[in-house]
Motif scaffolding. Sequence first.
Motif, PDB file in Angstrom:
ATOM      1  N   ASP A  27       0.868  -1.179   0.000  1.00 19.19           N
ATOM      2  CA  ASP A  27       0.000   0.000   0.000  1.00 19.19           C
ATOM      3  C   ASP A  27       0.903   1.227   0.000  1.00 19.19           C
ATOM      4  O   ASP A  27       1.332   1.695   1.052  1.00 19.19           O
ATOM      5  N   ILE A  28       1.199   1.738  -1.188  1.00 19.05           N
ATOM      6  CA  ILE A  28       2.148   2.849  -1.291  1.00 19.05           C
ATOM      7  C   ILE A  28       1.569   4.157  -0.766  1.00 19.05           C
ATOM      8  O   ILE A  28       2.276   5.158  -0.665  1.00 19.05           O
ATOM      9  N   HIS A  29       0.288   4.166  -0.413  1.00 20.41           N
ATOM     10  CA  HIS A  29      -0.342   5.377   0.114  1.00 20.41           C
ATOM     11  C   HIS A  29      -0.181   5.491   1.628  1.00 20.41           C
ATOM     12  O   HIS A  29      -0.625   6.477   2.215  1.00 20.41           O
ATOM     13  N   SER A  30       0.435   4.484   2.260  1.00 18.00           N
ATOM     14  CA  SER A  30       0.553   4.472   3.726  1.00 18.00           C
ATOM     15  C   SER A  30       1.903   3.904   4.143  1.00 18.00           C
ATOM     16  O   SER A  30       2.608   3.253   3.353  1.00 18.00           O
ATOM     17  N   LEU A  31       2.247   4.145   5.414  1.00 17.82           N
ATOM     18  CA  LEU A  31       3.421   3.518   6.020  1.00 17.82           C
ATOM     19  C   LEU A  31       3.091   3.194   7.469  1.00 17.82           C
ATOM     20  O   LEU A  31       2.135   3.722   8.037  1.00 17.82           O
ATOM     21  N   LEU A  32       3.888   2.329   8.062  1.00 19.98           N
ATOM     22  CA  LEU A  32       3.738   1.990   9.475  1.00 19.98           C
ATOM     23  C   LEU A  32       4.868   2.670  10.242  1.00 19.98           C
ATOM     24  O   LEU A  32       6.045   2.454   9.951  1.00 19.98           O
ATOM     25  N   TYR A  33       4.495   3.500  11.221  1.00 24.62           N
ATOM     26  CA  TYR A  33       5.471   4.263  11.995  1.00 24.62           C
ATOM     27  C   TYR A  33       5.572   3.700  13.407  1.00 24.62           C
ATOM     28  O   TYR A  33       4.560   3.388  14.030  1.00 24.62           O
ATOM     29  N   TYR A  34       6.809   3.567  13.910  1.00 20.80           N
ATOM     30  CA  TYR A  34       7.062   3.062  15.257  1.00 20.80           C
ATOM     31  C   TYR A  34       7.712   4.145  16.103  1.00 20.80           C
ATOM     32  O   TYR A  34       8.643   4.823  15.658  1.00 20.80           O
ATOM     33  N   SER A  35       7.220   4.300  17.330  1.00 15.38           N
ATOM     34  CA  SER A  35       7.845   5.196  18.299  1.00 15.38           C
ATOM     35  C   SER A  35       7.935   4.462  19.623  1.00 15.38           C
ATOM     36  O   SER A  35       6.926   3.964  20.131  1.00 15.38           O
ATOM     37  N   LYS A  36       9.121   4.371  20.178  1.00 10.06           N
ATOM     38  CA  LYS A  36       9.289   3.680  21.454  1.00 10.06           C
ATOM     39  C   LYS A  36       8.434   4.328  22.530  1.00 10.06           C
ATOM     40  O   LYS A  36       7.789   3.654  23.335  1.00 10.06           O
ATOM     41  N   ASN A  37       8.421   5.655  22.550  1.00  5.98           N
ATOM     42  CA  ASN A  37       7.619   6.410  23.507  1.00  5.98           C
ATOM     43  C   ASN A  37       6.325   6.840  22.824  1.00  5.98           C
ATOM     44  O   ASN A  37       6.342   7.663  21.918  1.00  5.98           O
ATOM     45  N   SER A  38       5.203   6.282  23.281  1.00  5.57           N
ATOM     46  CA  SER A  38       3.924   6.576  22.627  1.00  5.57           C
ATOM     47  C   SER A  38       3.455   7.995  22.880  1.00  5.57           C
ATOM     48  O   SER A  38       2.518   8.469  22.226  1.00  5.57           O
ATOM     49  N   GLU A  39       4.074   8.694  23.849  1.00  5.50           N
ATOM     50  CA  GLU A  39       3.664  10.068  24.149  1.00  5.50           C
ATOM     51  C   GLU A  39       4.611  11.103  23.543  1.00  5.50           C
ATOM     52  O   GLU A  39       4.378  12.292  23.645  1.00  5.50           O
ATOM     53  N   GLU A  40       5.699  10.655  22.937  1.00  5.48           N
ATOM     54  CA  GLU A  40       6.622  11.552  22.250  1.00  5.48           C
ATOM     55  C   GLU A  40       6.794  11.042  20.823  1.00  5.48           C
ATOM     56  O   GLU A  40       7.771  10.378  20.490  1.00  5.48           O
ATOM     57  N   LEU A  41       5.821  11.365  19.991  1.00  2.38           N
ATOM     58  CA  LEU A  41       5.789  10.828  18.631  1.00  2.38           C
ATOM     59  C   LEU A  41       6.660  11.612  17.660  1.00  2.38           C
ATOM     60  O   LEU A  41       6.787  11.238  16.499  1.00  2.38           O
ATOM     61  N   LYS A  42       7.250  12.708  18.128  1.00  2.00           N
ATOM     62  CA  LYS A  42       8.160  13.524  17.305  1.00  2.00           C
ATOM     63  C   LYS A  42       7.443  14.041  16.053  1.00  2.00           C
ATOM     64  O   LYS A  42       7.802  13.728  14.919  1.00  2.00           O
ATOM     65  N   GLU A  43       6.439  14.875  16.297  1.00  2.79           N
ATOM     66  CA  GLU A  43       5.586  15.372  15.224  1.00  2.79           C
ATOM     67  C   GLU A  43       6.372  16.103  14.142  1.00  2.79           C
ATOM     68  O   GLU A  43       6.150  15.890  12.943  1.00  2.79           O
ATOM     69  N   GLY A  44       7.301  16.988  14.536  1.00  2.00           N
ATOM     70  CA  GLY A  44       8.077  17.736  13.546  1.00  2.00           C
ATOM     71  C   GLY A  44       8.921  16.829  12.676  1.00  2.00           C
ATOM     72  O   GLY A  44       9.013  17.017  11.451  1.00  2.00           O
ATOM     73  N   PHE A  45       9.529  15.827  13.288  1.00  4.16           N
ATOM     74  CA  PHE A  45      10.351  14.863  12.555  1.00  4.16           C
ATOM     75  C   PHE A  45       9.502  14.089  11.547  1.00  4.16           C
ATOM     76  O   PHE A  45       9.887  13.918  10.387  1.00  4.16           O
ATOM     77  N   VAL A  46       8.346  13.619  11.989  1.00  4.98           N
ATOM     78  CA  VAL A  46       7.454  12.855  11.105  1.00  4.98           C
ATOM     79  C   VAL A  46       6.977  13.718   9.942  1.00  4.98           C
ATOM     80  O   VAL A  46       6.944  13.268   8.791  1.00  4.98           O
ATOM     81  N   GLU A  47       6.651  14.963  10.215  1.00  6.23           N
ATOM     82  CA  GLU A  47       6.177  15.866   9.170  1.00  6.23           C
ATOM     83  C   GLU A  47       7.250  16.088   8.108  1.00  6.23           C
ATOM     84  O   GLU A  47       6.968  16.063   6.901  1.00  6.23           O
ATOM     85  N   GLN A  48       8.495  16.284   8.540  1.00  8.11           N
ATOM     86  CA  GLN A  48       9.573  16.560   7.595  1.00  8.11           C
ATOM     87  C   GLN A  48      10.008  15.317   6.824  1.00  8.11           C
ATOM     88  O   GLN A  48      10.331  15.395   5.643  1.00  8.11           O
ATOM     89  N   LEU A  49      10.023  14.162   7.490  1.00  3.29           N
ATOM     90  CA  LEU A  49      10.510  12.954   6.835  1.00  3.29           C
ATOM     91  C   LEU A  49       9.453  12.312   5.949  1.00  3.29           C
ATOM     92  O   LEU A  49       9.762  11.786   4.876  1.00  3.29           O
ATOM     93  N   PHE A  50       8.186  12.336   6.378  1.00  5.63           N
ATOM     94  CA  PHE A  50       7.132  11.641   5.649  1.00  5.63           C
ATOM     95  C   PHE A  50       6.078  12.569   5.041  1.00  5.63           C
ATOM     96  O   PHE A  50       5.431  12.199   4.067  1.00  5.63           O
ATOM     97  N   GLY A  51       5.877  13.742   5.662  1.00  5.88           N
ATOM     98  CA  GLY A  51       4.804  14.619   5.203  1.00  5.88           C
ATOM     99  C   GLY A  51       3.432  14.119   5.595  1.00  5.88           C
ATOM    100  O   GLY A  51       2.426  14.534   5.024  1.00  5.88           O
ATOM    101  N   CYS A  52       3.367  13.202   6.577  1.00  5.37           N
ATOM    102  CA  CYS A  52       2.091  12.622   7.009  1.00  5.37           C
ATOM    103  C   CYS A  52       1.635  13.254   8.321  1.00  5.37           C
ATOM    104  O   CYS A  52       2.450  13.472   9.220  1.00  5.37           O
ATOM    105  N   PRO A  53       0.346  13.528   8.458  1.00  2.00           N
ATOM    106  CA  PRO A  53      -0.149  14.040   9.733  1.00  2.00           C
ATOM    107  C   PRO A  53      -0.175  12.934  10.784  1.00  2.00           C
ATOM    108  O   PRO A  53      -0.447  11.773  10.474  1.00  2.00           O
ATOM    109  N   LEU A  54       0.119  13.283  12.036  1.00  5.01           N
ATOM    110  CA  LEU A  54       0.079  12.339  13.140  1.00  5.01           C
ATOM    111  C   LEU A  54      -1.254  12.434  13.872  1.00  5.01           C
ATOM    112  O   LEU A  54      -1.790  13.525  14.049  1.00  5.01           O
TER     113      LEU A  54
END
Length: 396
Positions: A210-237
């Motif tokens: 499914d090239i329209h999605s990815l699976l993201y892992y974060s060790k800390n479920s409360e620190e998802l690193k929103e800025g990092f995810v936005e810059q690397l993937f462009g996906c909303p958290l």
Amino acid sequence: MTKKEIAEIKKLLTPKNCSITRICGCYVDGEKNKKTELKQAFLALPEEEMFKYFEILRKVLSGTLGRNLLTLDFPLSLEVAGLAADTESPDNTHEFLLRLRDSKLKDDALLEAYYDKIIENYEYVGNYLILIIHDIYDVPGRTTDGLEMEDASDEIYEYILSCICPVELSRPGLSYDAEENTFRNRTRDWVVSLPEAGFLFPAFTDRSADIHSLLYYSKNSEELKEGFVEQLFGCPLPLSADSQKETFQALIEDTLGEDCDIEVVKSIHDRFTELAEEHREAPEPLVLDKNEVKTILADSGVANDKLDEFDRHYDETAGENTSLLMSNVMNTRSFEVKTPDIVIKVNPERTDLIETRRINGRECLVIELDGGVIVNGIAVKTSSEKEVSENERGEE
């Protein structure tokens, strides 16, 4: 992705099923400098190293869906833009990940651009290792009853899996020197820890890429690193698990107002428990949108005048298009009553044992003592049990 789909890919990261073609990595120091890089065929690694990498890579596919394992969707506008993007530019995140996968990690310029993206946007104090693998999975067909047919392949699933691992000094201590038959101060060295973050691209949905999605892992479920995810993937958290719980609690308090009492909350909890049982065998966590939450409140006996205000409170508290995972907002396996001085935990199937009652002008929580009572591990007698004992002695 579902639990079964994640487990199927996780199974590939074992010596028996491994088909990983290539592994690459970049070691970054605390000053964001690239110290060294690795590039090689995965199956050429020494067996001992291979097992260590398996442990690290499998961690990216471990955790709880909806908490630290999140399926992220690329915005449609981003994907459309990628179709017309300059193929030499890494600016479009979706297009960039596709090209990285299709390169099979053999394009040095793409790899360097990938490392640079992470180094620029990943906030971490200390050294870390960026790892990325490429794999091609010959997806076996399945019979109608779910059995795999090894010789009947439906399709090829080509993917990349990447993670970021802290690299830390081992703890000081003593070690045994077998040659000298003595104990010595252990030499401290730099050790690669399990990942803090990682992803699988593309997602493996319905046992297909499914090239329209990815699976993201974060060790800390409360620190998802929103800025990092936005810059690397462009996906909303989505909201984090704890944020969803806090949002739901605030929504209930705002909607019910003065009617927010124990009986109503018990009813809401009971309705969630029923839903959890109904969806116990479902492959994916139960996701609730605004209308579904409103229906739960209505089924729980919330008055119509309160429901009339629900939409406004939901939009203000959660956001009109925000969905909530049931497992994040309500723990159906426990029921807890808390005051500043007392915490009471009740079997969620026996919430009928507690009620509020006004006694001598004071609001009291009344708990029916049904069965044996244990206090600090000591079996104590209730008043009714004492009366029975006294009556029995009187009859004697």
